[in-house]
Design an enzyme around this catalytic site. Structure first.
Site, PDB file in Angstrom:
ATOM      1  N   PHE A  31       0.841  -1.195   0.000  1.00 51.80           N
ATOM      2  CA  PHE A  31       0.000   0.000   0.000  1.00 51.80           C
ATOM      3  C   PHE A  31       0.878   1.247   0.000  1.00 51.80           C
ATOM      4  CE2 PHE A  31      -2.033  -3.525   2.142  1.00 51.80           C
ATOM      5  CZ  PHE A  31      -3.285  -3.584   1.548  1.00 51.80           C
ATOM      6  N   SER A  41      -6.837  -7.540  -1.533  1.00 53.54           N
ATOM      7  CA  SER A  41      -6.383  -7.008  -0.248  1.00 53.54           C
ATOM      8  C   SER A  41      -6.854  -5.570  -0.079  1.00 53.54           C
ATOM      9  CB  SER A  41      -4.857  -7.047  -0.157  1.00 53.54           C
ATOM     10  OG  SER A  41      -4.381  -8.370  -0.156  1.00 53.54           O
ATOM     11  N   CYS A  66      -3.652  -5.142   6.513  1.00 54.20           N
ATOM     12  CA  CYS A  66      -3.938  -5.805   5.241  1.00 54.20           C
ATOM     13  C   CYS A  66      -4.862  -6.996   5.480  1.00 54.20           C
ATOM     14  CB  CYS A  66      -2.628  -6.287   4.592  1.00 54.20           C
ATOM     15  SG  CYS A  66      -2.861  -7.148   3.027  1.00 54.20           S
ATOM     16  N   THR A 112      -8.069  -9.681   3.696  1.00 59.58           N
ATOM     17  CA  THR A 112      -8.514 -10.285   2.440  1.00 59.58           C
ATOM     18  C   THR A 112     -10.037 -10.242   2.324  1.00 59.58           C
ATOM     19  OG1 THR A 112      -6.624 -11.779   2.427  1.00 59.58           O
ATOM     20  CG2 THR A 112      -8.488 -12.388   1.052  1.00 59.58           C
ATOM     21  N   ALA A 162      -7.746 -12.810  11.724  1.00 58.67           N
ATOM     22  CA  ALA A 162      -7.108 -13.910  12.452  1.00 58.67           C
ATOM     23  C   ALA A 162      -6.801 -13.515  13.894  1.00 58.67           C
ATOM     24  CB  ALA A 162      -5.814 -14.309  11.749  1.00 58.67           C
ATOM     25  N   HIS A 180       1.248  -4.712   7.495  1.00 57.43           N
ATOM     26  CA  HIS A 180       1.604  -5.630   8.574  1.00 57.43           C
ATOM     27  C   HIS A 180       1.944  -4.803   9.814  1.00 57.43           C
ATOM     28  CE1 HIS A 180       3.044  -8.514   5.171  1.00 57.43           C
ATOM     29  NE2 HIS A 180       1.741  -8.428   5.247  1.00 57.43           N
ATOM     30  N   THR A 236       4.519  11.999   8.375  1.00 50.93           N
ATOM     31  CA  THR A 236       5.914  12.359   8.626  1.00 50.93           C
ATOM     32  C   THR A 236       6.141  12.537  10.120  1.00 50.93           C
ATOM     33  OG1 THR A 236       6.073  13.492   6.498  1.00 50.93           O
ATOM     34  CG2 THR A 236       7.735  14.033   8.138  1.00 50.93           C
TER      35      THR A 236
END
Length: 235
Positions: free
Chosen positions: A2, A47, A54, A56, A70, A108, A154
């Site tokens: 991404f 995704s 991320c 699905t 999960a 992640h 930033t």
């Protein structure tokens, strides 16, 4: 992969724990609605980053989509604290034609962070965050990239001594586009540090380890050669 440029904000419609009908097995299931802006080209298995995570797509309609979450994702992120009606940042995975306006974001999550303070600065806001895993501060540098709830921001400042955290500034435009702007002190955000920092640390650490191992081998070889030479001289 991404960019950290949030496309739209959706809303949590349902969050069902231990739903055995989910494709992911006995993980939780989340349904996000008010997401029509990003669903025009969606396919099963695509995704989508939800607050930087991320996930699905396992089902979808013109306005909503379903994802499995999960147990490990629930442990590492703040998704488990979401309730119906809560807004979430949404971004589709990068396509070949997308202009890369943010930075490389994997989706992640490394850890969550608590909001320590929110300070107005003109029409901007400065947020201070304290990561749950303070060891990640070594990857966060002033003027570097950070993904906060999936938004590429930033870093303004880093304090590893007192606050054990870092700060970012949200301009007025950004405040209208991401969920973080409406959060208050004590709430949490998902944090993904810059991948480049982690890769650099691994390469430098490996190089140093190899160098030390080479030096140790050289010293051992020198000691053995001296011992052999000394033995031969005596005999």
């Amino acid at each position: 992969m991404f960019t950290g440029i949030v496309e739209t904000m959706g809303s949590v419609k349902e969050f069902l724990e231990n739903d055995p009908s989910d494709i992911g097995g006995y993980g939780s299931t989340m349904v996000i609605e008010n997401a029509s802006e990003i669903l025009g080209d969606v396919h099963l298995g695509d995704s989508i980053a939800v607050n930087g995570v991320c996930l699905t797509v396992t089902d979808f309609s013109s306005n909503s989509f379903k994802v499995g979450v999960a147990p490990e994702t629930l442990r590492r992120t703040n998704l488990g604290g979401l309730n119906p009606g809560d807004k979430v940042n949404l971004e589709r995975a990068v396509a070949g034609h997308v202009r890369f306006g943010g930075h490389f974001v994997q989706g992640h999550i490394d850890t969550t962070a608590e909001i320590l303070s929110v300070t107005p600065d003109g029409n901007a806001k400065t947020f201070w965050f304290k990561p749950r895993d303070s060891s990640l501060l070594r990857f966060i540098v002033e003027k570097g990239f950070i993904a906060v709830d999936g938004a590429s921001l930033t870093v303004i400042d880093v304090d590893e001594e007192v606050k054990m955290g870092f700060s970012v500034m949200l301009i007025s435009y950004t405040q209208e586009k991401i969920v973080t702007a409406s959060k208050i002190v004590g709430e949490t955000v998902n944090i993904e540090v810059d991948l480049m920092g982690k890769l650099l640390e691994k390469q430098v650490t490996r190089q140093i380890d190899n160098q030390l191992a080479h030096e140790l081998d050289s010293k051992m070889q020198s000691m053995v050669e001296k011992a052999v030479a000394s033995y031969m001289k005596k005999n």
